[in-house]
Design an enzyme around this catalytic site. Structure first.
Site, mmCIF file in Angstrom:
data_model
loop_
_atom_site.group_PDB
_atom_site.id
_atom_site.type_symbol
_atom_site.label_atom_id
_atom_site.label_comp_id
_atom_site.label_asym_id
_atom_site.label_seq_id
_atom_site.Cartn_x
_atom_site.Cartn_y
_atom_site.Cartn_z
ATOM 1 N N LYS A 83 15.796 1.560 8.863
ATOM 2 C CA LYS A 83 14.575 0.944 8.355
ATOM 3 C C LYS A 83 14.844 0.287 7.003
ATOM 4 O O LYS A 83 15.833 0.559 6.342
ATOM 5 C CB LYS A 83 13.452 1.961 8.243
ATOM 6 C CG LYS A 83 13.609 2.991 7.148
ATOM 7 C CD LYS A 83 12.384 3.901 7.114
ATOM 8 C CE LYS A 83 12.349 4.756 5.895
ATOM 9 N NZ LYS A 83 11.137 5.526 5.792
ATOM 10 N N HIS A 143 44.997 0.695 9.999
ATOM 11 C CA HIS A 143 46.126 0.276 10.816
ATOM 12 C C HIS A 143 45.596 -0.538 11.995
ATOM 13 O O HIS A 143 44.472 -0.348 12.437
ATOM 14 C CB HIS A 143 46.893 1.492 11.337
ATOM 15 C CG HIS A 143 47.419 2.359 10.243
ATOM 16 N ND1 HIS A 143 48.514 2.021 9.495
ATOM 17 C CD2 HIS A 143 46.979 3.538 9.753
ATOM 18 C CE1 HIS A 143 48.732 2.957 8.600
ATOM 19 N NE2 HIS A 143 47.810 3.893 8.730
ATOM 20 N N ASN A 203 29.693 14.035 -6.200
ATOM 21 C CA ASN A 203 29.684 15.442 -5.830
ATOM 22 C C ASN A 203 31.105 15.919 -5.527
ATOM 23 O O ASN A 203 32.078 15.229 -5.796
ATOM 24 C CB ASN A 203 28.747 15.631 -4.630
ATOM 25 C CG ASN A 203 28.099 16.991 -4.610
ATOM 26 O OD1 ASN A 203 28.752 18.011 -4.754
ATOM 27 N ND2 ASN A 203 26.792 17.005 -4.406
#
Length: 165
Positions: free
Chosen positions: A162, A94, A64
């Site tokens: 789940k 870092h 997208n």
């Protein structure tokens, strides 16, 4: 230089359906490795410039708008993956410890996304993460650990919600 020109061109194409095929071809010319045809709505941010070849995208993947790839390390995205808007893939980080005169240092590890994964809008995938096949990453999640196949993860940091049948 070639990469910069082609990325700029691909990112500035109007977001019209018939231009998606052209955008895909231009991104391939920029150096992104595509293992088949994919759909990229763009624009993409790829940092640092000159490392497009650290990004491999599988066949049938959809990316997208406004997705960012920090490609100091390699990023491998599987087949038929769905990536929502404003998702970030960051292969560099870092350290916490500051060393005077040297700064915080840099570490980089690859990111691997399995086949048929769905990554929701504005998720952040950090260095060293592997997302298993068929997993779902909820919108806004911060993924800083591996994700098991066929699971749903959500939250900051992402946690198992789940198992998916």
């Amino acid at each position: 230089m070639k990469e910069l020109i082609f990325l700029t061109l691909a990112n500035n194409l109007p977001r019209i359906r018939f231009l998606d095929k052209i955008r895909f071809r231009i991104l391939r010319m920029a150096g992104i490795i595509f293992d088949g045809k994919s759909k990229v709505w763009g624009p993409l941010t790829i940092r640092p410039i000159g490392r497009c070849n650290n990004l491999r995208i599988g066949n049938g993947t959809f990316i997208n708008t406004e997705v960012r790839f920090g490609v100091v390390g390699k990023i491998s995205i599987g087949n038929n993956v769905l990536i929502g808007p404003r998702v970030m893939f960051e292969t560099v980080s870092h350290g916490l410890k500051y060393i005077p005169g040297k700064g915080r240092g840099v570490s980089s590890k690859p990111i691997v996304v399995g086949d048929e994964v769905w990554i929701g809008a504005a998720a952040v995938i950090t260095q060293g993460v592997t997302i298993g096949e068929g997993a779902v990453v909820a919108a806004g999640a911060l993924v800083n650990r591996d994700v098991e196949p066929r699971t749903l993860v959500a939250g900051v940091p992402a946690k198992l919600i789940k198992y998916i049948d």
